[in-house]
Design an enzyme around this catalytic site. Structure first.
Site, short mmCIF file in Angstrom:
data_model
loop_
_atom_site.label_atom_id
_atom_site.label_comp_id
_atom_site.label_asym_id
_atom_site.label_seq_id
_atom_site.Cartn_x
_atom_site.Cartn_y
_atom_site.Cartn_z
N ASN A 9 -6.53 -2.07 -1.58
CA ASN A 9 -7.10 -2.51 -2.86
C ASN A 9 -6.07 -3.41 -3.53
O ASN A 9 -5.10 -2.92 -4.11
CB ASN A 9 -7.41 -1.27 -3.72
CG ASN A 9 -7.97 -1.65 -5.07
OD1 ASN A 9 -8.30 -2.81 -5.32
ND2 ASN A 9 -8.09 -0.66 -5.95
N TRP A 10 -6.28 -4.71 -3.43
CA TRP A 10 -5.30 -5.65 -3.99
C TRP A 10 -5.35 -5.68 -5.51
O TRP A 10 -4.44 -6.20 -6.14
CB TRP A 10 -5.57 -7.07 -3.45
CG TRP A 10 -5.23 -7.28 -2.01
CD1 TRP A 10 -4.85 -6.33 -1.10
CD2 TRP A 10 -5.23 -8.53 -1.30
NE1 TRP A 10 -4.63 -6.91 0.13
CE2 TRP A 10 -4.87 -8.26 0.03
CE3 TRP A 10 -5.55 -9.84 -1.65
CZ2 TRP A 10 -4.77 -9.26 1.00
CZ3 TRP A 10 -5.46 -10.84 -0.69
CH2 TRP A 10 -5.07 -10.55 0.63
N LYS A 11 -6.44 -5.19 -6.08
CA LYS A 11 -6.64 -5.28 -7.54
C LYS A 11 -6.48 -6.74 -7.98
O LYS A 11 -6.84 -7.64 -7.23
CB LYS A 11 -5.68 -4.33 -8.28
CG LYS A 11 -5.73 -2.91 -7.70
CD LYS A 11 -5.01 -1.90 -8.54
CE LYS A 11 -5.11 -0.53 -7.87
NZ LYS A 11 -4.56 0.55 -8.66
N HIS A 97 -14.05 2.46 -9.42
CA HIS A 97 -12.61 2.68 -9.50
C HIS A 97 -12.26 3.14 -10.92
O HIS A 97 -12.88 2.69 -11.89
CB HIS A 97 -11.86 1.39 -9.14
CG HIS A 97 -10.40 1.63 -8.95
ND1 HIS A 97 -9.53 1.75 -10.01
CD2 HIS A 97 -9.67 1.83 -7.83
CE1 HIS A 97 -8.32 2.00 -9.53
NE2 HIS A 97 -8.37 2.06 -8.22
N GLU A 99 -10.01 2.35 -12.84
CA GLU A 99 -9.68 1.25 -13.77
C GLU A 99 -10.95 0.62 -14.34
O GLU A 99 -10.99 0.23 -15.51
CB GLU A 99 -8.81 0.21 -13.05
CG GLU A 99 -7.41 0.76 -12.83
CD GLU A 99 -6.71 0.27 -11.57
OE1 GLU A 99 -7.14 -0.74 -10.99
OE2 GLU A 99 -5.74 0.94 -11.15
N GLU A 169 -9.56 9.72 -5.89
CA GLU A 169 -8.33 9.17 -6.45
C GLU A 169 -8.00 9.87 -7.77
O GLU A 169 -8.54 9.51 -8.83
CB GLU A 169 -8.48 7.67 -6.73
CG GLU A 169 -8.80 6.86 -5.50
CD GLU A 169 -8.40 5.40 -5.68
OE1 GLU A 169 -7.58 4.93 -4.89
OE2 GLU A 169 -8.86 4.76 -6.63
N GLY A 175 -0.78 4.46 -9.03
CA GLY A 175 0.25 3.54 -9.51
C GLY A 175 1.42 4.25 -10.19
O GLY A 175 2.25 3.61 -10.83
N SER A 215 -0.99 6.41 -4.95
CA SER A 215 0.38 6.35 -4.46
C SER A 215 0.52 6.72 -2.97
O SER A 215 1.49 7.37 -2.58
CB SER A 215 1.31 7.20 -5.33
OG SER A 215 1.32 6.68 -6.65
N GLY A 236 -3.32 0.98 -3.11
CA GLY A 236 -3.08 -0.12 -4.05
C GLY A 236 -1.75 -0.79 -3.76
O GLY A 236 -1.64 -1.65 -2.88
N GLY A 237 -0.72 -0.40 -4.49
CA GLY A 237 0.59 -1.05 -4.42
C GLY A 237 1.10 -1.31 -3.02
O GLY A 237 1.53 -2.43 -2.70
#
Ligand code: PGA
Length: 253
Positions: A9-11, A97, A99, A169, A175, A215, A236-237
């Site tokens: 997930n590059w966001k 998601h 977010e 999640e 994150g 994470s 993500g990250g």
């Protein structure tokens, strides 16, 4: 046998050039995935076509959108429809998601509408669920996640539900560098699978891939993915670093 999936997930990160470089590096370093493993890249809308071209011919590597709208078409300036995604060959969409739930007020009901339209166009939703720290501390996470599943998914038929990918999640792990423990992940994944089993039967429940997100890193993926009800991760990250994402993909069962 249900699929084992590493989803990136590059966001809202990377320029086009950085995204191209990242995919080049991943494709160069990635071992061939086996028949039961998938790598899915949820990239920003403007990069969907670039990503498809980069992954063209790579076994079991696919591109996903990070969102879509709940209407088929019309006067919704700035939104992207499922039909548009389908017309460029996209097969997966991340929905719900945390977010989007938090910053764009996406409700369970609104997500149910998006789920319906995706299925109508044969696009597989990667449906995210998960509780906040406050809910976890009150120990009401099971009820909370059950409500998310019930209100967004449980109107579907067994045939439809078997096409959905779930990503659990916990928001407190996204994150933050704070991962759910292997036991916490397994416990919630087993709970989610049990909800599907009660509603749709064991056979259907056992076919649904449930990914863990929050994470996931190169150094913890193997242990988390080894849990019996964890079928990979939404990352993500660590998905922004080629070697880390390749290590995570190699950690799939
Ligand atoms: P993270 O993000 O891996 O950076 O915690 C996961 C996600 O939000 O999908």
């Amino acid at each position: 046998m249900r699929k084992q999936i590493a989803a990136a997930n590059w966001k809202m990160n990377l320029t086009l050039q950085q995204g191209e470089q990242l995919l080049n590096d991943i494709v160069a370093a990635q071992n061939t995935l086996n028949d039961n493993q998938l790598a899915i890249f949820a990239v920003p809308f403007p990069y969907l076509t670039m990503a498809q071209q980069k992954l063209n011919g790579q076994k079991n590597m696919f591109v996903a959108a990070q969102n879509c709208y709940n209407k088929k078409n019309g006067a919704y300036t700035g939104e992207v429809s499922v039909e548009m995604l389908q017309s460029i060959g996209i097969q997966y969409v991340v929905l719900g998601h945390s977010e989007r739930r938090e910053y764009f007020n996406e409700s369970n009901q609104f997500l149910a509408e998006k789920i319906n339209i995706c299925l109508e166009y044969n696009i597989t939703p990667i449906f995210c669920c998960g509780e906040s720290l406050q809910i976890r501390e009150a120990n009401t996470q099971n009820e909370f996640v059950r409500k998310q599943l019930t209100e967004s998914l449980f109107h579907l038929s067994a045939e439809q539900i078997s096409k959905i990918i779930i990503a659990y999640e916990p928001i407190w792990a996204i994150g933050t560098g704070k991962t759910a423990s292997n036991e916490q992940a397994q416990e919630m994944h087993a709970f989610i699978r049990q909800q599907f089993a009660e509603k749709y039967g064991e056979t259907t429940a056992n076919e649904i891939s449930i990914l863990y997100g929050g994470s996931v890193k190169a150094n913890n993926a193997k242990d988390i993915f080894a849990q019996p009800d964890v079928d990979g991760g939404l990352v993500g990250g660590a998905s922004l670093i080629a070697t880390d994402f390749v290590t995570i993909t190699n950690a799939l069962k």
